[in-house]
Design an enzyme around this catalytic site. Structure first.
Site, mmCIF file in Angstrom:
data_model
loop_
_atom_site.group_PDB
_atom_site.id
_atom_site.type_symbol
_atom_site.label_atom_id
_atom_site.label_comp_id
_atom_site.label_asym_id
_atom_site.label_seq_id
_atom_site.Cartn_x
_atom_site.Cartn_y
_atom_site.Cartn_z
ATOM 1 N N LYS A 88 1.827 34.270 55.470
ATOM 2 C CA LYS A 88 0.471 34.786 55.228
ATOM 3 C C LYS A 88 0.344 35.070 53.735
ATOM 4 C CE LYS A 88 -0.990 36.928 59.549
ATOM 5 N NZ LYS A 88 -1.304 38.200 60.234
ATOM 6 N N HIS A 112 -5.611 50.311 59.538
ATOM 7 C CA HIS A 112 -6.654 49.758 58.669
ATOM 8 C C HIS A 112 -7.849 50.710 58.569
ATOM 9 C CE1 HIS A 112 -4.911 45.422 59.012
ATOM 10 N NE2 HIS A 112 -4.285 46.167 58.132
HETATM 11 N N1 GLY Z 1 2.132 41.212 58.641
HETATM 12 C C1 GLY Z 1 1.762 40.622 59.853
HETATM 13 C C2 GLY Z 1 1.987 39.151 59.908
HETATM 14 O O1 GLY Z 1 2.610 38.592 59.037
HETATM 15 O O2 GLY Z 1 1.532 38.532 60.834
#
Ligand code: GLY
Length: 370
Positions: free
Chosen positions: A144, A253
């Site tokens: 990500k 969040h």
């Molecule tokens: N930090 C959550 C993921 O990488 O999905």
């Protein structure tokens, strides 16, 4: 003691090497990957002061020259302006398709540099050299990448797997205790979401780990990375199981938004509080025993971590205000809040079947614990 976790994604597989001193292998490892013998490093001012000379030394021993762009530290760096600056700098350094970009820092640098690598010439390889506990156990693994928008965190990005991760646990020695414990919030999350034995072990070894026991640190980072690798291999782009990694994050969040993403609450601190709240909600919904949230809270307390919403300094919105902030989370699907709840320690699952009133009551009671 070092260890290796393999992330087995066909065509995009890579190793995570974990242990004290693995940074010194950076030159040999990166030279073996081919490409130009000149690498570009993205880092931040704090990491550069402490560790950049060591990295550049390790690269030059293997015959690699390097140049670094040093960005300001902090979450505000994950923005369009610093992304543009990084990409234009990399282009100015004549980085080509076969070359390697190094992300040398915590989660902010890893996310930004990974995204820069993802979009530069439609994708160049990058290596993650995570320097914070949070980055070593979470953000450097799984691909990500991205930056923040005024509309919210991590809303602009791409999945782009690193080609190698070197998690040097000796570098954790320069973290402040607060930053270390924030990263530990993510470590605890792994035990809570899928490995009760690991949580048991953390209850016994957490203090040694925080005090600097290197074998315990390597073991905790390794188990965390292995669990993340297993999940990412099943579901790289978060169509299903990967959402388990978001245990505690819906609450987190909202709390981060309520504190303006400032250092009133670090992300890992929010995750820890969020995990405690997720277990509280699970117990109230009759999904797990009443003892489970107490056990989670007791361990976080023993570690000297923030446990309750009321451990956050300053004013916060009321329960309805926090619930409204949850509604803006990107994990909302079709207007339905998605939660990771648990049937017990190590038994998390994903559900959209959570009555808003149950969440409101948990928040209301948590806010009243002043
Ligand atoms: N930090 C959550 C993921 O990488 O999905």
């Amino acid at each position: 003691m070092t260890s290796t976790v393999h992330v087995n994604l066909p065509g995009r597989e890579y190793d995570i090497h974990i242990g004290p001193g693995v940074l010194d292998q950076a030159g040999a490892q990166i030279a073996a990957m081919g490409g130009r013998r000149h690498v570009c490093i993205l880092t931040d001012e704090n990491v550069a002061t402490l560790h950049l000379a060591q990295l550049q030394g390790a690269l030059s021993v293997a015959g690699l020259t390097s140049v670094a762009l040093t960005l300001p530290p902090g979450e505000a760096t994950k923005c369009w302006a610093q992304l543009e600056r990084s990409v234009e700098w990399l282009l100015g350094q004549k980085v080509e398709r076969g070359d390697i970009v190094i992300a040398f820092g915590g989660g902010v640098i890893g996310d930004l540099a990974g995204f820069a690598a993802a979009i530069l010439r439609r994708g160049v390889r990058f290596v993650q050299l995570p320097t914070s506990l949070l980055a070593q156990v979470d953000s450097s693994v799984g691909g990500k990448t991205g930056i923040n928008s005024p509309h919210g965190k991590n809303l602009i990005g791409a999945f782009h797997q690193p080609s190698l991760v070197l998690a040097d646990t000796a570098l954790l020695g320069t973290l402040t205790s607060r930053d270390f414990l924030a990263g530990y919030g993510e470590v605890v999350k792994y035990g809570l979401l899928g490995d009760a034995d690991f949580f048991d072990w953390l209850e016994g070894q957490g203090s040694a780990l925080a005090a600097g026991d290197m074998d315990a640190r390597v073991r905790a980072v390794t188990r965390s990375c292995q669990m993340k690798a297993d999940i990412v291999q099943r579901d790289e782009t978060e169509q299903g199981d990967r959402a388990l990694l978001n245990l505690g994050h819906t609450f987190c969040h909202a709390l981060e938004a309520a504190t303006d993403y400032s250092d009133r609450l670090l992300h890992g601190e929010g995750v820890a509080i969020g995990c405690a709240l997720a277990f509280e909600l699970s117990a109230r919904m009759g999904l797990c025993s009443q003892e489970d949230p107490s056990r989670v809270r007791a361990h976080l307390r023993d570690m000297g971590m923030k446990v309750d919403i009321t451990d956050i300094a300053g004013d916060l919105p009321d329960a309805d205000g926090l619930l409204a902030l949850m509604g803006q989370d990107k994990k909302v699907l079709d207007g339905t809040l998605r939660f990771i709840l648990a049937r017990g320690i190590g038994e998390a699952f994903i559900t959209s079947d959570v009555p808003p009133d149950a969440v409101r009551t948990v928040l209301h009671d948590a806010l009243a614990r002043r």
